[in-house]
Design a protein around this motif. Structure first.
Motif, PDB file in Angstrom:
ATOM      1  N   VAL A 429       0.862  -1.193   0.000  1.00 16.02           N
ATOM      2  CA  VAL A 429       0.000   0.000   0.000  1.00 16.02           C
ATOM      3  C   VAL A 429       0.895   1.237   0.000  1.00 16.02           C
ATOM      4  O   VAL A 429       1.710   1.414   0.908  1.00 16.02           O
ATOM      5  N   SER A 430       0.746   2.082  -1.004  1.00 16.01           N
ATOM      6  CA  SER A 430       1.596   3.260  -1.151  1.00 16.01           C
ATOM      7  C   SER A 430       0.773   4.539  -1.014  1.00 16.01           C
ATOM      8  O   SER A 430       0.732   5.388  -1.904  1.00 16.01           O
ATOM      9  N   GLU A 431       0.103   4.669   0.126  1.00 17.05           N
ATOM     10  CA  GLU A 431      -0.661   5.877   0.453  1.00 17.05           C
ATOM     11  C   GLU A 431      -0.926   5.881   1.951  1.00 17.05           C
ATOM     12  O   GLU A 431      -0.682   4.897   2.641  1.00 17.05           O
ATOM     13  N   ASP A 432      -1.421   6.986   2.474  1.00 15.17           N
ATOM     14  CA  ASP A 432      -1.755   7.058   3.897  1.00 15.17           C
ATOM     15  C   ASP A 432      -2.768   5.968   4.228  1.00 15.17           C
ATOM     16  O   ASP A 432      -3.748   5.773   3.489  1.00 15.17           O
ATOM     17  N   ASN A 433      -2.561   5.281   5.344  1.00 16.82           N
ATOM     18  CA  ASN A 433      -3.433   4.151   5.664  1.00 16.82           C
ATOM     19  C   ASN A 433      -3.281   3.739   7.115  1.00 16.82           C
ATOM     20  O   ASN A 433      -2.374   4.187   7.822  1.00 16.82           O
ATOM     21  N   PHE A 434      -4.185   2.852   7.544  1.00 17.18           N
ATOM     22  CA  PHE A 434      -4.066   2.184   8.836  1.00 17.18           C
ATOM     23  C   PHE A 434      -4.500   0.735   8.667  1.00 17.18           C
ATOM     24  O   PHE A 434      -5.164   0.385   7.681  1.00 17.18           O
ATOM     25  N   ALA A 435      -4.110  -0.109   9.600  1.00 15.65           N
ATOM     26  CA  ALA A 435      -4.440  -1.528   9.539  1.00 15.65           C
ATOM     27  C   ALA A 435      -5.455  -1.876  10.620  1.00 15.65           C
ATOM     28  O   ALA A 435      -5.359  -1.403  11.757  1.00 15.65           O
ATOM     29  N   HIS A 436      -6.426  -2.704  10.251  1.00 20.06           N
ATOM     30  CA  HIS A 436      -7.439  -3.231  11.172  1.00 20.06           C
ATOM     31  C   HIS A 436      -7.219  -4.739  11.242  1.00 20.06           C
ATOM     32  O   HIS A 436      -7.428  -5.444  10.257  1.00 20.06           O
ATOM     33  N   LEU A 437      -6.772  -5.219  12.410  1.00 26.86           N
ATOM     34  CA  LEU A 437      -6.474  -6.637  12.609  1.00 26.86           C
ATOM     35  C   LEU A 437      -7.610  -7.296  13.376  1.00 26.86           C
ATOM     36  O   LEU A 437      -8.024  -6.787  14.427  1.00 26.86           O
ATOM     37  N   THR A 438      -8.101  -8.412  12.879  1.00 28.92           N
ATOM     38  CA  THR A 438      -9.104  -9.196  13.587  1.00 28.92           C
ATOM     39  C   THR A 438      -8.564 -10.609  13.781  1.00 28.92           C
ATOM     40  O   THR A 438      -8.170 -11.266  12.815  1.00 28.92           O
ATOM     41  N   VAL A 439      -8.520 -11.048  15.037  1.00 32.99           N
ATOM     42  CA  VAL A 439      -8.010 -12.372  15.380  1.00 32.99           C
ATOM     43  C   VAL A 439      -9.179 -13.227  15.841  1.00 32.99           C
ATOM     44  O   VAL A 439      -9.858 -12.894  16.815  1.00 32.99           O
ATOM     45  N   ASP A 440      -9.419 -14.346  15.142  1.00 34.54           N
ATOM     46  CA  ASP A 440     -10.441 -15.284  15.603  1.00 34.54           C
ATOM     47  C   ASP A 440      -9.803 -16.648  15.817  1.00 34.54           C
ATOM     48  O   ASP A 440      -8.580 -16.761  15.903  1.00 34.54           O
ATOM     49  N   ASN A 441     -10.602 -17.685  15.925  1.00 33.92           N
ATOM     50  CA  ASN A 441     -10.058 -19.006  16.255  1.00 33.92           C
ATOM     51  C   ASN A 441      -9.261 -19.625  15.118  1.00 33.92           C
ATOM     52  O   ASN A 441      -8.445 -20.517  15.344  1.00 33.92           O
ATOM     53  N   GLU A 442      -9.476 -19.169  13.905  1.00 34.72           N
ATOM     54  CA  GLU A 442      -8.867 -19.826  12.757  1.00 34.72           C
ATOM     55  C   GLU A 442      -7.858 -18.972  12.007  1.00 34.72           C
ATOM     56  O   GLU A 442      -6.975 -19.514  11.337  1.00 34.72           O
ATOM     57  N   GLN A 443      -7.942 -17.651  12.112  1.00 33.89           N
ATOM     58  CA  GLN A 443      -7.112 -16.813  11.252  1.00 33.89           C
ATOM     59  C   GLN A 443      -6.953 -15.411  11.827  1.00 33.89           C
ATOM     60  O   GLN A 443      -7.659 -15.015  12.759  1.00 33.89           O
ATOM     61  N   ILE A 444      -6.022 -14.672  11.224  1.00 36.39           N
ATOM     62  CA  ILE A 444      -5.923 -13.234  11.433  1.00 36.39           C
ATOM     63  C   ILE A 444      -6.264 -12.572  10.105  1.00 36.39           C
ATOM     64  O   ILE A 444      -5.684 -12.908   9.067  1.00 36.39           O
ATOM     65  N   ARG A 445      -7.214 -11.663  10.148  1.00 39.31           N
ATOM     66  CA  ARG A 445      -7.573 -10.903   8.953  1.00 39.31           C
ATOM     67  C   ARG A 445      -7.008  -9.502   9.090  1.00 39.31           C
ATOM     68  O   ARG A 445      -7.210  -8.834  10.111  1.00 39.31           O
ATOM     69  N   ILE A 446      -6.257  -9.066   8.083  1.00 35.09           N
ATOM     70  CA  ILE A 446      -5.651  -7.735   8.081  1.00 35.09           C
ATOM     71  C   ILE A 446      -6.301  -6.917   6.983  1.00 35.09           C
ATOM     72  O   ILE A 446      -6.180  -7.242   5.791  1.00 35.09           O
ATOM     73  N   ASN A 447      -7.015  -5.881   7.374  1.00 39.72           N
ATOM     74  CA  ASN A 447      -7.627  -4.954   6.422  1.00 39.72           C
ATOM     75  C   ASN A 447      -6.876  -3.636   6.466  1.00 39.72           C
ATOM     76  O   ASN A 447      -6.729  -3.037   7.541  1.00 39.72           O
ATOM     77  N   PHE A 448      -6.394  -3.189   5.313  1.00 41.24           N
ATOM     78  CA  PHE A 448      -5.775  -1.875   5.208  1.00 41.24           C
ATOM     79  C   PHE A 448      -6.807  -0.890   4.664  1.00 41.24           C
ATOM     80  O   PHE A 448      -7.451  -1.148   3.642  1.00 41.24           O
ATOM     81  N   HIS A 449      -6.955   0.250   5.370  1.00 43.10           N
ATOM     82  CA  HIS A 449      -7.925   1.274   4.991  1.00 43.10           C
ATOM     83  C   HIS A 449      -7.195   2.578   4.676  1.00 43.10           C
ATOM     84  O   HIS A 449      -6.193   2.908   5.322  1.00 43.10           O
ATOM     85  N   ASP A 450      -7.734   3.344   3.721  1.00 42.48           N
ATOM     86  CA  ASP A 450      -7.122   4.631   3.416  1.00 42.48           C
ATOM     87  C   ASP A 450      -7.570   5.680   4.434  1.00 42.48           C
ATOM     88  O   ASP A 450      -8.323   5.386   5.377  1.00 42.48           O
TER      89      ASP A 450
END
Length: 464
Positions: A429-450
């Motif tokens: 990602v080559s712009e201003d952003n933040f990461a939203h991490l969600t941890v559940d029993n099976e995985q970590i989901r990483i969402n990058f938002h502008d």
């Protein structure tokens, strides 16, 4: 009572404890007190006020600890400061005063005591807020992304447990060439301006925020270019960092009395939430740059990190390092772990030989965001990941990172028993952003938002 001049900032929060930073104002050398009162959401009666005496030594700020809270409970609180008429008042006697509290009501939630439930975090770094003659230049640019984070936090399920700010929360050296800031008052002014902008102030009043420093809290690429004259700068910068960033973190121990131990042994710290644990390293102030024993973490910190990795029973282990653990940059990588390959290899070998699963290195610094997977050519059971989130707000003077910024066509390290090999698991990602991490029993989901909250990309990493 008056509204805080900076804050309130919710810091380290557990199932039964929360730390809240706030700042008042000097009143002609008269005594000044800060106070907080709170109640469970839905209750009418407020708690008795909890007070602290503010002093110029701490820039008229303090951290108030709330104890004996209920787990997984939403609380409301009010915060303010005042100067009583009598100069002989103490934190005990001001409890009896008929105070008129500021009208603003803030909210926070304590941790859940349940071990295995989904949890979510926000990660970001590198928030540029240029100061000119002591005044923020176009501060809305450096503040707008926090409105998007707050909006996400208000809707997120599972709720956001904490925000991790992994370095460069301020830029002491933003005008380093023209007019470098070295004076204590100027550095304090930057913190006050940076943390009192409306959107970040709203976010930090309700979401527990954990911080660690990087170089720009002191000077670019610190301490590689340090001179003898920089001892003055370091003393001023690190004192301000301790007041505004370290003060509300778990780096300060909690005394049996329920008060925070003001003595600070080091800046790295740990915290846990259910079966998720975080080790936030100080990869900046304890460096050893000598040729015969190069370290980005001092020996005590490395031993503590390895001990935690080996003995912690946490299902997921996040290691925060303000500079990138991997992949290495083609240029300017000598300020990160690339320049400390022996220590990095020791950590990787510790993880591999002890067969430690679900280790994630979280960092910022490079003004680009990505996820990457590291494997071992001779050990199919070995796997670690890195999550990089940067910047929250870039300077027009600095470029964004791209995939071509990184060395991706060579092993990270070679050993007698095999190579450590890595590759991207997301786009860069080559712009201003933040990461939203969600941890559940099976995985970590990483969402990058502008900066407007729009989803840029989503990556899922299976847990083992």
């Amino acid at each position: 009572m008056f509204k805080p001049t900076v804050g309130p900032i919710i810091g380290h929060t557990t199932t039964n404890h929360a730390r809240i930073f706030l700042r008042g104002k000097l009143q002609n050398n008269a005594p000044v007190f800060a106070g907080i009162r709170y109640r469970r959401l839905g209750e009418e009666r407020w708690s008795q006020g909890v007070f602290a005496k503010l002093t110029i030594l701490h820039d008229m700020s303090d951290v108030i600890a709330l104890n004996n809270l209920a787990a997984d409970t939403e609380y409301e609180y009010q915060a303010g400061w005042f100067s009583p008429m009598s100069p002989v008042h103490t934190v005990e006697t001001v409890q009896e005063l008929p105070l008129q509290w500021p009208r603003d009501i803030y909210r926070f939630r304590t941790q859940s005591s349940k071990a295995k439930i989904p949890r979510a975090y926000i990660v970001g770094s590198c928030r540029y807020l240029r100061m000119t003659a002591g005044v923020p230049s176009a501060p809305h640019l450096g503040d707008r992304i926090f409105a998007s984070i707050t909006n996400l936090a208000q809707q997120a399920e599972p709720p956001i447990s904490a925000m991790l700010m992994t370095g460069d929360q301020i830029y002491v050296d933003d005008l380093n060439i023209i007019a470098p800031d070295r004076e204590y008052k100027a550095i304090l002014s930057k913190y006050r301006a940076a943390f009192s902008q409306p959107n970040i102030a709203k976010l930090m009043s309700g979401v527990p925020t954990y911080m660690i420093l990087d170089d720009h809290e002191i000077e670019d690429n610190w301490p590689a270019k340090k001179s003898k004259a920089d001892a003055y700068l370091y003393k001023n910068a690190i004192t301000a960092y301790e007041l505004y960033q370290a003060s509300h973190s778990p780096a300060h121990e909690l005394l049996a009395s329920g008060q925070i131990n003001r003595k600070l042994e080091h800046y790295w710290y740990q915290f846990a939430e259910g079966d998720i644990e975080w080790f936030v390293t100080d990869s900046r102030t304890r460096r050893n740059l000598s040729a015969n024993d190069r370290r980005i973490l001092d020996e005590e910190q490395e031993q503590a990190l390895c001990k935690w990795l080996i003995h912690s029973r946490a299902r997921v282990k996040f290691v925060v390092t303000s500079v990138m653990f991997y992949p290495d940059r083609k240029a300017h990588g000598d300020d990160a772990w690339k320049a400390f390959p022996e220590q990095r290899l020791r950590l990787l070998e510790t993880i591999r030989t002890h067969r430690i699963n679900n280790v994630f290195f979280v960092s910022g610094d490079v003004h680009g965001s990505l996820t990457s997977r590291l494997t071992h050519s001779a050990d199919p059971d070995f796997e670690v990941h890195t999550i990089v989130s940067s910047p929250l707000c870039n300077s027009k003077l600095l470029p964004y990172a791209k995939a071509s910024t990184f060395i991706l066509d060579k092993p990270l390290a070679r050993t007698a028993v095999g190579d450590y090999q890595h590759g991207l698991t997301s786009k860069v990602v080559s712009e201003d952003n933040f990461a939203h991490l969600t941890v559940d029993n099976e995985q970590i989901r990483i969402n990058f938002h502008d900066r407007d909250g729009k989803l840029l990309q989503s990556t899922s990493i299976p847990l083992r």
